[in-house]
Design an enzyme around this catalytic site. Structure first.
Site, PDB file in Angstrom:
ATOM      1  CB  ALA A  53      -0.931  -0.013   1.210  1.00 29.63           C
ATOM      2  CG  ASP A 274       7.485   0.457   2.010  1.00 28.44           C
ATOM      3  OD1 ASP A 274       8.198  -0.468   1.581  1.00 28.44           O
ATOM      4  OD2 ASP A 274       6.816   0.381   3.051  1.00 28.44           O
TER       5      ASP A 274
END
Length: 332
Positions: A53, A274
């Protein structure tokens, strides 16, 4: 600004297959020892996250057309996670619900000590992420050709990642595997990857080469050796993130080490890797070369660590451009 941020001929399409989790972030000036209770914690934040995500939202915030595939539980956290993905403008039709398994959660303990960089410790309870099956993602076998690049991580079953890699390889679609958290990878998987992006610890696990010296500096020759081992196994491009030492890129023609962007105060390192991965992939899909993409990703991650949380800390393209211009950096 250079060609990478100006002459974007088309909006890239990126597919992210991966994890979603609700992050519970605890800030403390003292991490409890065994059997110890620390009663004066500093703060608590509940925020959506998960490596997949995070990378999907970061790419979307940089202007990429993103589709996400994953699995959450049929619970309150699942509702919040799906809404977060949708609010970011990401196609969430491939996010499935598990009726028997709860959504993933992670416990993040952020150690805040004046005068030192904040450090985090993370415990993940994978929940529905690990109930994603090969059958769940089989619809991508033909659809995968619609994307410019696929991003994967290791917070879903390895057999699912393996099948996605096979689908993409058969169609000639590049794959980035953010090989985190560490898991042993066989040569068949590695040989089909266009990009792999371990950090220093994951690179050591994959190669057995330790390239961080006792004083915290990077042994460049050993760093090159670690990257070369992965190239020899068939990976086309190796990116190794080095924390405060920056990041390295290597393929058969190029070896680059770029410094860390240190013009911001580190508040919370959660999601830094990320953010870097999502930004690097977005950059190469927009037409930047490896060095430009490394620098662009470093600026993006720098903004991320200057804020609290995971998805809540991820910057937009305008914010990244602003930091780049503030530093009078002209290469990208």
């Amino acid at each position: 600004m250079g060609k990478g941020l100006i002459n974007i001929i088309k909006v890239p399409k990126i597919l992210v297959v991966g994890s979603l989790a609700m992050d519970m972030v605890y800030s403390t000036s003292k991490v409890p020892g065994e059997g110890e209770t620390v009663k004066n914690g500093l703060s608590f934040v509940l925020a959506p996250g998960g490596k997949g995500a995070n990378q999907a939202v970061q790419s979307a915030k940089l202007g990429v057309n993103v589709t996400m595939v994953g699995k959450v539980g049929n619970d309150m956290f699942g509702d919040q996670l799906v809404k977060t993905i949708q609010d970011a403008g990401i196609d969430s039709d491939g996010i499935l619900r598990d009726e028997t398994c709860p959504s993933a959660v992670s416990c993040i303990i952020l150690e805040v000590i004046p005068g030192k960089k904040n450090q985090n410790r993370i415990l993940v309870v994978p929940g529905a992420n690990m109930s994603l099956t090969v059958e769940d993602i089989y619809f991508l076998k033909e659809k995968i050709s619609n994307f410019d690049l696929v991003i994967l991580q290791l917070e879903i079953p390895l057999e699912v990642n393996r099948k996605i890699i096979e689908f993409a390889y058969a169609k000639g679609i590049p794959v980035m595997l953010n090989s985190a958290p560490y898991e042993s990878l066989d040569d068949d998987i590695l040989s089909k990857l266009t990009y792999i992006s371990p950090n220093e610890y994951e690179a050591y696990g994959l190669t057995g080469v330790k390239f961080i010296s006792e004083d915290g500096s990077v042994d460049t020759e050993k760093l090159m050796l670690a990257a070369q081992i992965l190239l020899n196994k068939g990976v086309k491009n190796v990116i190794i993130t080095l924390g405060s030492n920056g990041a390295a890129f290597m393929n058969k023609d190029t070896f680059i080490v770029r410094p860390c962007v240190d013009t911001v105060e580190v508040i919370d390192p959660t999601a830094a890797g990320d953010s870097f991965t999502g930004a690097f992939c977005s950059a190469v899909c927009m037409g930047m070369d490896a060095e430009e993409a490394l620098d662009f990703a470093s600026y993006t991650a720098a903004l991320t660590v200057s804020r609290m949380g995971a998805i809540t800390s991820l910057p937009t393209m305008e914010e990244v451009k602003g930091l780049i211009m503030k530093d009078n950096y002209s290469r990208i």
